[in-house]
Design an enzyme around this catalytic site. Sequence first.
Site, mmCIF file in Angstrom:
data_model
loop_
_atom_site.group_PDB
_atom_site.id
_atom_site.type_symbol
_atom_site.label_atom_id
_atom_site.label_comp_id
_atom_site.label_asym_id
_atom_site.label_seq_id
_atom_site.Cartn_x
_atom_site.Cartn_y
_atom_site.Cartn_z
ATOM 1 N N ARG A 69 0.843 -1.193 0.000
ATOM 2 C CA ARG A 69 0.000 0.000 0.000
ATOM 3 C C ARG A 69 0.879 1.243 0.000
ATOM 4 O O ARG A 69 1.938 1.271 0.634
ATOM 5 C CB ARG A 69 -0.888 0.034 1.257
ATOM 6 C CG ARG A 69 -2.158 -0.776 1.123
ATOM 7 C CD ARG A 69 -3.011 -0.628 2.354
ATOM 8 N NE ARG A 69 -2.392 -1.216 3.523
ATOM 9 C CZ ARG A 69 -1.801 -0.551 4.490
ATOM 10 N NH1 ARG A 69 -1.774 0.777 4.471
ATOM 11 N NH2 ARG A 69 -1.274 -1.186 5.506
ATOM 12 N N TYR A 76 -1.518 -3.418 -6.733
ATOM 13 C CA TYR A 76 -1.272 -4.250 -5.555
ATOM 14 C C TYR A 76 -2.302 -4.095 -4.447
ATOM 15 O O TYR A 76 -2.635 -2.971 -4.052
ATOM 16 C CB TYR A 76 0.117 -3.932 -4.971
ATOM 17 C CG TYR A 76 0.607 -5.059 -4.090
ATOM 18 C CD1 TYR A 76 1.348 -6.103 -4.631
ATOM 19 C CD2 TYR A 76 0.287 -5.119 -2.744
ATOM 20 C CE1 TYR A 76 1.767 -7.161 -3.844
ATOM 21 C CE2 TYR A 76 0.699 -6.175 -1.957
ATOM 22 C CZ TYR A 76 1.443 -7.194 -2.506
ATOM 23 O OH TYR A 76 1.840 -8.239 -1.737
ATOM 24 N N LYS A 94 -9.569 -2.135 1.780
ATOM 25 C CA LYS A 94 -9.323 -1.007 2.683
ATOM 26 C C LYS A 94 -10.085 0.247 2.251
ATOM 27 O O LYS A 94 -10.609 0.990 3.085
ATOM 28 C CB LYS A 94 -7.820 -0.710 2.772
ATOM 29 C CG LYS A 94 -7.010 -1.891 3.292
ATOM 30 C CD LYS A 94 -7.504 -2.362 4.622
ATOM 31 C CE LYS A 94 -7.120 -3.766 4.982
ATOM 32 N NZ LYS A 94 -5.879 -4.010 5.620
ATOM 33 N N HIS A 96 -10.768 -2.438 11.478
ATOM 34 C CA HIS A 96 -9.682 -3.298 10.993
ATOM 35 C C HIS A 96 -9.514 -4.456 11.980
ATOM 36 O O HIS A 96 -8.553 -4.509 12.741
ATOM 37 C CB HIS A 96 -8.399 -2.449 10.902
ATOM 38 C CG HIS A 96 -7.268 -3.103 10.174
ATOM 39 N ND1 HIS A 96 -5.963 -2.702 10.338
ATOM 40 C CD2 HIS A 96 -7.232 -4.115 9.272
ATOM 41 C CE1 HIS A 96 -5.174 -3.432 9.569
ATOM 42 N NE2 HIS A 96 -5.920 -4.308 8.917
ATOM 43 N N SER A 109 -1.453 -3.596 10.627
ATOM 44 C CA SER A 109 -1.079 -4.473 9.521
ATOM 45 C C SER A 109 0.141 -5.318 9.890
ATOM 46 O O SER A 109 1.092 -4.818 10.488
ATOM 47 C CB SER A 109 -0.755 -3.637 8.281
ATOM 48 O OG SER A 109 -1.893 -2.914 7.903
ATOM 49 N N CYS A 159 0.545 -7.622 12.070
ATOM 50 C CA CYS A 159 0.777 -7.814 13.505
ATOM 51 C C CYS A 159 0.023 -9.015 14.064
ATOM 52 O O CYS A 159 -0.092 -9.161 15.274
ATOM 53 C CB CYS A 159 0.416 -6.561 14.287
ATOM 54 S SG CYS A 159 1.588 -5.228 14.036
ATOM 55 N N ASP A 185 -9.585 -9.845 8.783
ATOM 56 C CA ASP A 185 -9.011 -8.505 8.556
ATOM 57 C C ASP A 185 -9.978 -7.357 8.840
ATOM 58 O O ASP A 185 -9.556 -6.318 9.331
ATOM 59 C CB ASP A 185 -8.499 -8.394 7.112
ATOM 60 C CG ASP A 185 -7.527 -7.245 6.914
ATOM 61 O OD1 ASP A 185 -6.541 -7.161 7.674
ATOM 62 O OD2 ASP A 185 -7.751 -6.414 6.013
ATOM 63 N N ARG A 211 1.956 -12.085 -0.407
ATOM 64 C CA ARG A 211 0.645 -12.459 0.143
ATOM 65 C C ARG A 211 0.017 -13.617 -0.599
ATOM 66 O O ARG A 211 0.268 -13.815 -1.784
ATOM 67 C CB ARG A 211 -0.294 -11.253 0.050
ATOM 68 C CG ARG A 211 0.244 -10.037 0.825
ATOM 69 C CD ARG A 211 -0.788 -9.428 1.697
ATOM 70 N NE ARG A 211 -0.196 -8.454 2.602
ATOM 71 C CZ ARG A 211 -0.709 -8.181 3.795
ATOM 72 N NH1 ARG A 211 -1.793 -8.780 4.216
ATOM 73 N NH2 ARG A 211 -0.134 -7.280 4.584
HETATM 74 P P1 GTP Z 1 -2.459 -7.762 7.623
HETATM 75 O O1 GTP Z 1 -2.983 -8.773 6.657
HETATM 76 O O2 GTP Z 1 -1.366 -6.918 7.057
HETATM 77 O O3 GTP Z 1 -3.524 -6.922 8.227
HETATM 78 O O4 GTP Z 1 -1.668 -8.587 8.782
HETATM 79 P P2 GTP Z 1 -2.203 -9.446 10.015
HETATM 80 O O5 GTP Z 1 -2.525 -8.563 11.165
HETATM 81 O O6 GTP Z 1 -3.257 -10.391 9.573
HETATM 82 O O7 GTP Z 1 -0.867 -10.264 10.428
HETATM 83 P P3 GTP Z 1 -0.519 -11.812 10.249
HETATM 84 O O8 GTP Z 1 -1.399 -12.715 11.060
HETATM 85 O O9 GTP Z 1 -0.425 -12.109 8.798
HETATM 86 O O10 GTP Z 1 0.930 -11.879 10.899
HETATM 87 C C1 GTP Z 1 1.998 -11.105 10.421
HETATM 88 C C2 GTP Z 1 3.307 -11.615 10.922
HETATM 89 O O11 GTP Z 1 3.301 -11.695 12.355
HETATM 90 C C3 GTP Z 1 3.627 -13.023 10.418
HETATM 91 O O12 GTP Z 1 4.964 -13.041 9.990
HETATM 92 C C4 GTP Z 1 3.453 -13.886 11.617
HETATM 93 O O13 GTP Z 1 4.312 -14.991 11.578
HETATM 94 C C5 GTP Z 1 3.741 -12.962 12.805
HETATM 95 N N1 GTP Z 1 2.946 -13.362 13.997
HETATM 96 C C6 GTP Z 1 1.601 -13.559 14.031
HETATM 97 N N2 GTP Z 1 1.194 -13.961 15.262
HETATM 98 C C7 GTP Z 1 2.313 -14.011 16.033
HETATM 99 C C8 GTP Z 1 2.548 -14.358 17.414
HETATM 100 O O14 GTP Z 1 1.652 -14.707 18.174
HETATM 101 N N3 GTP Z 1 3.842 -14.268 17.848
HETATM 102 C C9 GTP Z 1 4.865 -13.894 17.027
HETATM 103 N N4 GTP Z 1 6.090 -13.836 17.525
HETATM 104 N N5 GTP Z 1 4.680 -13.573 15.718
HETATM 105 C C10 GTP Z 1 3.423 -13.623 15.224
HETATM 106 C C1 SPV Z 2 -3.069 -4.461 5.586
HETATM 107 O O1 SPV Z 2 -2.075 -3.805 5.238
HETATM 108 O O2 SPV Z 2 -3.624 -4.289 6.704
HETATM 109 C C2 SPV Z 2 -3.586 -5.512 4.695
HETATM 110 C C3 SPV Z 2 -3.001 -5.627 3.353
HETATM 111 O O3 SPV Z 2 -4.491 -6.237 5.072
HETATM 112 S S1 SPV Z 2 -3.699 -4.529 2.192
HETATM 113 O O4 SPV Z 2 -4.955 -5.107 1.715
HETATM 114 O O5 SPV Z 2 -2.758 -4.368 1.099
HETATM 115 O O6 SPV Z 2 -3.990 -3.265 2.830
HETATM 116 MN MN MN Z 3 -5.058 -5.776 7.300
#
Ligand code: GTP
Ligand code: SPV
Ligand code: MN
Length: 634
Positions: free
Chosen positions: A96, A245, A254, A274, A296, A298, A321, A415
């Site tokens: 983004r 993207y 979003k 979110h 994001s 996290c 999400d 992704r």
């Molecule tokens: P967006 O799609 O961008 O909104 O991200 P998201 O909030 O869905 O994050 P996602 O679950 O994809 O996790 C992102 C990164 O954080 C990955 O590399 C995971 O491996 C890491 N992660 C997720 N949960 C944990 C956790 O409980 N502990 C640790 N150490 N890392 C984590």
């Molecule tokens: C985020 O960044 O929180 C996402 C990926 O879920 S995007 O759809 O590119 O914003």
């Molecule tokens: Mn997101």
Amino acid sequence: MSEEEELVYEVHEIVVQKIGHVPVAKGDFNHLPRKVKTFVAHCVQLCKPRGIYICDGDQAEADEIIHKLLERGTLTRLTKYQNNYLCRTDPADVARVESKTFIVTENKYDSVPHVREGVSGTLGAWLSPEDTKEELDQRFPGCMAGRMMYIIPFSMGPVGSPLSKIGVQVTDSNYVLLCMRTMTRVTPRVWEVLGDSDFVKCIHSLGCPRPVQRRVKNHWPCNPEKVMIVHFPEQRKIKSFGSGYGGNSLLGKKCFALRIASVIARDEGWMAEHMLIMSITTPKNKEFFVAAAFPSACGKTNLAMLNPSLPGFRIQCVGDDIAWMKFDDSGVLHGINPEAGFFGVAPGTNMKTNPNAMLSFQANSIFTNVAETADGGYFWEGLEDETPKGIGIIDWLGNPWHPGCVGKAAHPNSRFTAPASQCPIIHPKWEDPKGVPISALIFGGRRPVGVPLVFESKSWAHGVLIGACVKSEATAAAEHQGKNIMHDPMAMRPFMGYNFGHYLQHWLDLEKPDRQMPKIFHVNWFRVDSKGQFLWPGFGDNIRVLDWILRRCEGDNSIAEETPIGYVPKKGTIDLSGLEGINEDELFSLPKHYWLDDTRESKRFLEDQVGIDTPSIIFKLLDEQEEAFNKCPE
Ligand code: GTP
Ligand code: SPV
Ligand code: MN
């Protein structure tokens, strides 16, 4: 497919003022709802595509588009799975672009708060209608020359649900069409439900008219220098230029489901957040739903599909999400997942951390900017143990790669795009038009120091404060890099559709005597010790924290103690059975001086960034927190 062959599909043509005859490659323009016809005609007049293609969302359509993308080289088949594809983007178009994302309103302060003089605002960016027009006039006229304009009818939320909303996206990217089919509900039933009502107007262009002016890399046309994503909340309209993207181009996500929807939600008295939504069934067979907002990258997708390490618990996923939530007539908050698919971070995902995500994308999925193995599989950081040793790997840039190479195999923001219906633990009610009842809201972020594993707000308003103070280490999900801690209030900083102060007031106003307000919590999986090692194993063990949260929701007062930041678990009340070496004292400590600094810093942030728009209760609660810490023993 050659130009001549495509003409075989031509069934109609439309006559657009000042342009004349434009072939309709698929679909029947005359059957579109009246307002859609007007919208499409306007877009054709502006963007001058070589034809229009009205999408119906069926499988034959997907097959046709995939065939074209394979022929052109935008997609590669990942032969190890069924109907899985790899896409490498132009390396300049991988995330983004927050710096080119704007909200347009007549009055600036409808979009953004009053920031302190000399401070540059971080909670959304406003552009005046005049400046917007000037910018867009340099981009959109003729921007689809030589390209097909796809017209995508889509529903955010189950088609026809009272909580759902309809959008129509026009785009000159068939990759975007393919992803929209997974991420939203694309079906002609949308036209029936829509009738003569209004819809969110989404206009997207790669900004690469033919003949192309710049060299196209990886068969991924785009225009990174001219990227611009503008939202017109008053007109319920989105215009996105230059990027193909994710959140830049899949406008249902979003742009619509958060930025535009947050404005609609304020006007109509609901919430667009979110947040993931998940169900937890306890060993006593009681089911709870919670929603959680983390910035994001996290951990939302991971938490939403968690594989519990405690026996007797069952997790089911509703969404990973975005959550749309509304109090029903009996005062219970109900939430739906407006999306139909997962657009999840690939790196870090494996059979240990997130088996349910892995099982969701074994078929019918698209992988963007991951690496490829010689046996037709995907690869990214985290899959080392699940990939045949010594197998050839091509990285996301198309170069040979092996473990130990300098660069990463997959882009950190690479992704997967997978249908939610394929998730083995998708909740049977994930498409229930009424939504699911939400018992708790959870905030979180990457906080390496100071912030305990979990704490609970003292009240709804205090929970709003906790959300307003969310901060996190920066991640790769947006274009700026770096390891600094950034404020990301409510995990909505990049996604705010209106003045953040007004948004906080909207949250506060949601509390009414006849409503069952969900409890609000804050979690932190990312606290580290002095050596930089995570103090908490995370992932499947996060069930232990959810367990404590649910016991609090059931009213167990024996497991919490009050502190200046809210309620924290009494020692020994988080179930750590089967875990070894957890340093509870370090994981839960509240360093006085860290928190005094943090409280003052949060106050300064709100004074600088939200100013007079900050609801006064927020400052009052922060002052109380500072005072309480001052009284704490050293
Ligand atoms: P967006 O799609 O961008 O909104 O991200 P998201 O909030 O869905 O994050 P996602 O679950 O994809 O996790 C992102 C990164 O954080 C990955 O590399 C995971 O491996 C890491 N992660 C997720 N949960 C944990 C956790 O409980 N502990 C640790 N150490 N890392 C984590
Ligand atoms: C985020 O960044 O929180 C996402 C990926 O879920 S995007 O759809 O590119 O914003
Ligand atoms: Mn997101």
